[in-house]
Design a protein around this motif. Structure first.
Motif, PDB file in Angstrom:
ATOM      1  N   ALA A  35     -16.114-111.281 -84.554  1.00 37.14           N
ATOM      2  CA  ALA A  35     -14.821-110.612 -84.716  1.00 37.14           C
ATOM      3  C   ALA A  35     -13.959-110.781 -83.470  1.00 37.14           C
ATOM      4  O   ALA A  35     -12.743-111.009 -83.554  1.00 37.14           O
ATOM      5  CB  ALA A  35     -15.040-109.136 -85.027  1.00 37.14           C
ATOM      6  N   LEU A  36     -14.573-110.662 -82.282  1.00 40.24           N
ATOM      7  CA  LEU A  36     -13.824-110.816 -81.031  1.00 40.24           C
ATOM      8  C   LEU A  36     -13.312-112.234 -80.862  1.00 40.24           C
ATOM      9  O   LEU A  36     -12.181-112.455 -80.415  1.00 40.24           O
ATOM     10  CB  LEU A  36     -14.722-110.423 -79.856  1.00 40.24           C
ATOM     11  N   LEU A  37     -14.154-113.212 -81.212  1.00 38.23           N
ATOM     12  CA  LEU A  37     -13.746-114.608 -81.151  1.00 38.23           C
ATOM     13  C   LEU A  37     -12.556-114.873 -82.067  1.00 38.23           C
ATOM     14  O   LEU A  37     -11.559-115.487 -81.655  1.00 38.23           O
ATOM     15  CB  LEU A  37     -14.930-115.496 -81.548  1.00 38.23           C
ATOM     16  N   ALA A  38     -12.647-114.412 -83.305  1.00 38.33           N
ATOM     17  CA  ALA A  38     -11.563-114.647 -84.258  1.00 38.33           C
ATOM     18  C   ALA A  38     -10.263-114.004 -83.792  1.00 38.33           C
ATOM     19  O   ALA A  38      -9.206-114.651 -83.797  1.00 38.33           O
ATOM     20  CB  ALA A  38     -11.962-114.099 -85.631  1.00 38.33           C
ATOM     21  N   MET A  39     -10.331-112.738 -83.369  1.00 36.82           N
ATOM     22  CA  MET A  39      -9.122-112.047 -82.930  1.00 36.82           C
ATOM     23  C   MET A  39      -8.482-112.756 -81.738  1.00 36.82           C
ATOM     24  O   MET A  39      -7.266-112.946 -81.689  1.00 36.82           O
ATOM     25  CB  MET A  39      -9.463-110.602 -82.564  1.00 36.82           C
ATOM     26  N   THR A  40      -9.301-113.162 -80.776  1.00 38.55           N
ATOM     27  CA  THR A  40      -8.773-113.811 -79.577  1.00 38.55           C
ATOM     28  C   THR A  40      -8.174-115.168 -79.914  1.00 38.55           C
ATOM     29  O   THR A  40      -7.078-115.524 -79.447  1.00 38.55           O
ATOM     30  CB  THR A  40      -9.885-113.959 -78.524  1.00 38.55           C
ATOM     31  N   GLY A  41      -8.874-115.958 -80.731  1.00 34.67           N
ATOM     32  CA  GLY A  41      -8.370-117.275 -81.095  1.00 34.67           C
ATOM     33  C   GLY A  41      -7.066-117.222 -81.868  1.00 34.67           C
ATOM     34  O   GLY A  41      -6.133-117.992 -81.596  1.00 34.67           O
ATOM     35  N   VAL A  42      -6.986-116.315 -82.828  1.00 39.32           N
ATOM     36  CA  VAL A  42      -5.754-116.194 -83.625  1.00 39.32           C
ATOM     37  C   VAL A  42      -4.612-115.686 -82.754  1.00 39.32           C
ATOM     38  O   VAL A  42      -3.466-116.120 -82.890  1.00 39.32           O
ATOM     39  CB  VAL A  42      -5.990-115.279 -84.846  1.00 39.32           C
ATOM     40  N   HIS A  43      -4.917-114.781 -81.811  1.00 36.23           N
ATOM     41  CA  HIS A  43      -3.866-114.279 -80.921  1.00 36.23           C
ATOM     42  C   HIS A  43      -3.335-115.393 -80.017  1.00 36.23           C
ATOM     43  O   HIS A  43      -2.127-115.451 -79.754  1.00 36.23           O
ATOM     44  CB  HIS A  43      -4.403-113.127 -80.073  1.00 36.23           C
ATOM     45  N   GLY A  44      -4.218-116.261 -79.554  1.00 34.20           N
ATOM     46  CA  GLY A  44      -3.744-117.377 -78.744  1.00 34.20           C
ATOM     47  C   GLY A  44      -2.731-118.224 -79.485  1.00 34.20           C
ATOM     48  O   GLY A  44      -1.705-118.633 -78.920  1.00 34.20           O
ATOM     49  N   ASP A  45      -2.981-118.494 -80.761  1.00 37.05           N
ATOM     50  CA  ASP A  45      -2.028-119.274 -81.554  1.00 37.05           C
ATOM     51  C   ASP A  45      -0.751-118.488 -81.844  1.00 37.05           C
ATOM     52  O   ASP A  45       0.339-119.068 -81.954  1.00 37.05           O
ATOM     53  CB  ASP A  45      -2.681-119.723 -82.858  1.00 37.05           C
ATOM     54  N   TYR A  46      -0.881-117.177 -81.995  1.00 37.44           N
ATOM     55  CA  TYR A  46       0.311-116.319 -82.166  1.00 37.44           C
ATOM     56  C   TYR A  46       1.229-116.470 -80.944  1.00 37.44           C
ATOM     57  O   TYR A  46       2.449-116.631 -81.081  1.00 37.44           O
ATOM     58  CB  TYR A  46      -0.136-114.870 -82.330  1.00 37.44           C
ATOM     59  N   LEU A  47       0.642-116.412 -79.758  1.00 36.92           N
ATOM     60  CA  LEU A  47       1.435-116.532 -78.536  1.00 36.92           C
ATOM     61  C   LEU A  47       2.040-117.924 -78.407  1.00 36.92           C
ATOM     62  O   LEU A  47       3.191-118.079 -77.982  1.00 36.92           O
ATOM     63  CB  LEU A  47       0.555-116.224 -77.324  1.00 36.92           C
ATOM     64  N   THR A  48       1.267-118.952 -78.781  1.00 36.03           N
ATOM     65  CA  THR A  48       1.785-120.320 -78.725  1.00 36.03           C
ATOM     66  C   THR A  48       2.992-120.483 -79.643  1.00 36.03           C
ATOM     67  O   THR A  48       4.021-121.076 -79.254  1.00 36.03           O
ATOM     68  CB  THR A  48       0.689-121.318 -79.129  1.00 36.03           C
ATOM     69  N   ALA A  49       2.886-119.953 -80.865  1.00 41.55           N
ATOM     70  CA  ALA A  49       4.004-120.046 -81.810  1.00 41.55           C
ATOM     71  C   ALA A  49       5.219-119.283 -81.291  1.00 41.55           C
ATOM     72  O   ALA A  49       6.362-119.767 -81.387  1.00 41.55           O
ATOM     73  CB  ALA A  49       3.574-119.507 -83.173  1.00 41.55           C
ATOM     74  N   ALA A  50       4.997-118.099 -80.723  1.00 43.12           N
ATOM     75  CA  ALA A  50       6.114-117.306 -80.188  1.00 43.12           C
ATOM     76  C   ALA A  50       6.765-118.019 -79.011  1.00 43.12           C
ATOM     77  O   ALA A  50       8.005-118.001 -78.858  1.00 43.12           O
ATOM     78  CB  ALA A  50       5.607-115.926 -79.768  1.00 43.12           C
ATOM     79  N   ALA A  51       5.957-118.641 -78.164  1.00 48.34           N
ATOM     80  CA  ALA A  51       6.508-119.366 -77.015  1.00 48.34           C
ATOM     81  C   ALA A  51       7.438-120.483 -77.478  1.00 48.34           C
ATOM     82  O   ALA A  51       8.502-120.708 -76.888  1.00 48.34           O
ATOM     83  CB  ALA A  51       5.369-119.929 -76.173  1.00 48.34           C
ATOM     84  N   ARG A  52       7.051-121.167 -78.531  1.00 51.36           N
ATOM     85  CA  ARG A  52       7.884-122.250 -79.052  1.00 51.36           C
ATOM     86  C   ARG A  52       9.105-121.705 -79.788  1.00 51.36           C
ATOM     87  O   ARG A  52      10.206-122.280 -79.710  1.00 51.36           O
ATOM     88  CB  ARG A  52       7.049-123.141 -79.965  1.00 51.36           C
ATOM     89  N   ASP A  53       8.926-120.603 -80.514  1.00 53.00           N
ATOM     90  CA  ASP A  53      10.050-120.001 -81.236  1.00 53.00           C
ATOM     91  C   ASP A  53      11.160-119.574 -80.288  1.00 53.00           C
ATOM     92  O   ASP A  53      12.352-119.707 -80.611  1.00 53.00           O
ATOM     93  CB  ASP A  53       9.577-118.782 -82.038  1.00 53.00           C
ATOM     94  N   PHE A  54      10.770-119.044 -79.111  1.00 57.36           N
ATOM     95  CA  PHE A  54      11.749-118.418 -78.219  1.00 57.36           C
ATOM     96  C   PHE A  54      11.946-119.193 -76.919  1.00 57.36           C
ATOM     97  O   PHE A  54      12.631-118.702 -76.019  1.00 57.36           O
ATOM     98  CB  PHE A  54      11.311-116.976 -77.907  1.00 57.36           C
TER      99      PHE A  54
END
Length: 338
Positions: free
Chosen positions: A254-273
């Motif tokens: 669960a910790l691995l999944a949450m951390t990995g998905v959050h990393g991609d969330y931040l990557t997408a936000a960085a590109r969006d903004f």
């Protein structure tokens, strides 16, 4: 009667598991980007001794499963526990007939499209999005490789949902010995806030606040709780506590999944903004995710000789915590720069 709901598409994250993929399918059906909802939260929360032997385990720190996965969004989920297999299918059929695809628990041993078919028992999660009464078929979506979206006989799905999920041989690991019990998950979603700079900053601030929290009871929370969790893991391995292998494999998944998905969330936000500081923070979070992956594998391989894994696990834990602290510092700076 035949019912096929629209808007059903596979969604998957490489470091996620059946819980994230199934929630992604349901969120897309409701018109939302799964990454923006499932990827927003990052934190640490652990109930010592409260590990559910199921692939879709997630530590509950709010009322329900989806609420715990996505605490920054107006989402709600509720498990239903039918009395028997007949009621189990009747309830799921009624929900789909009313226009709502649902998540159902199932034993992979009985699912013909899973590699574990007739070989390994395991407590899995997938989506039912339609049915054909005349042909006795259920329409299934399961993005977990090898990925399946199509029809199977209702009888096979019923066998999978009604399974006792037993331990029969030494390949039935981690997610067995927990009856499936025909359970199914109802999901509802409120008005989702816009994905903009202000909301991403709000998300990061709340996550940072969570990592700074301390628990008031047996629950382990925040970075302080994570240190206790990792120290206790190494101590239990050194002492030869065999249950620590399954418990850690489930919890760190669960910790691995949450951390990995959050990393991609931040990557997408960085590109969006156009936020380079956020992109650097995302890379730091990705590094933490891969620490969790390595730690999980090391513990899984320790069955039969846990003490041998203790030195490498203790070293990996130290590296994980150091990189996590750096990631949190970079997130704090990135939030100020947004």
């Amino acid at each position: 009667m035949r019912v096929e709901l629209s808007g059903i598409r596979n969604w998957r994250h490489d470091l996620g598991h059946c819980l994230h993929t199934t929630m992604g399918v349901l969120l897309q059906h409701h018109g939302h980007d799964p990454l923006q909802i499932l990827g927003a939260a990052w934190g640490f929360f652990h109930h010592p001794g409260d590990i559910r032997r199921e692939e879709y385990y997630f530590p509950l720190h709010r009322e329900g499963l989806l609420e715990s996965m996505a605490p920054h969004h107006p989402v709600h989920s509720r498990w239903h526990w039918p009395q028997n297999a007949q009621d189990g299918w009747s309830e799921v059929r009624s929900a789909v007939l009313d226009g709502a695809p649902v998540a159902v628990a199932a034993d992979n041993f009985h699912l013909p499209f899973r590699p574990a078919y007739r070989d390994v028992h395991t407590n899995h999660l997938l989506t039912v999005w339609g049915f054909d009464d005349d042909r006795r078929l259920a329409l299934i979506a399961d993005p977990v490789p090898p990925r399946f979206q199509g029809a199977i006989p209702i009888e096979q799905l019923t066998d999978a949902r009604d399974s006792a999920n037993p331990v029969l041989h030494d390949r039935d690991l981690f997610f067995t010995d927990n009856p499936v019990a025909n359970r199914w998950l109802e999901v509802s979603i409120g008005e989702v806030p816009p994905h903009d700079r202000d909301f991403v900053r709000h998300v990061i601030d709340r996550n940072l606040h969570g990592f700074g929290a301390t628990g008031s009871g047996p629950e382990l929370v925040g970075l302080a709780g994570q240190r206790v969790f990792l120290d206790d893991l190494a101590d239990r391995l050194a002492a030869g506590a065999e249950p620590v292998v399954d418990e850690t494999f489930i919890a760190t998944g669960a910790l691995l999944a949450m951390t990995g998905v959050h990393g991609d969330y931040l990557t997408a936000a960085a590109r969006d903004f156009g936020a380079p500081e956020l992109l650097e923070a995302a890379r730091s979070v990705d590094r933490v995710a891969h620490h969790w992956s390595a730690l999980r594998i090391a513990v899984a391989m320790a069955r039969g000789d846990t003490a041998a894994a203790e030195p490498s696990v203790r070293l990996r834990s130290k590296q994980l915590l150091a990189d996590q602290e750096r990631a949190l510092d970079r997130l704090s700076s990135a939030a100020r720069a947004l």
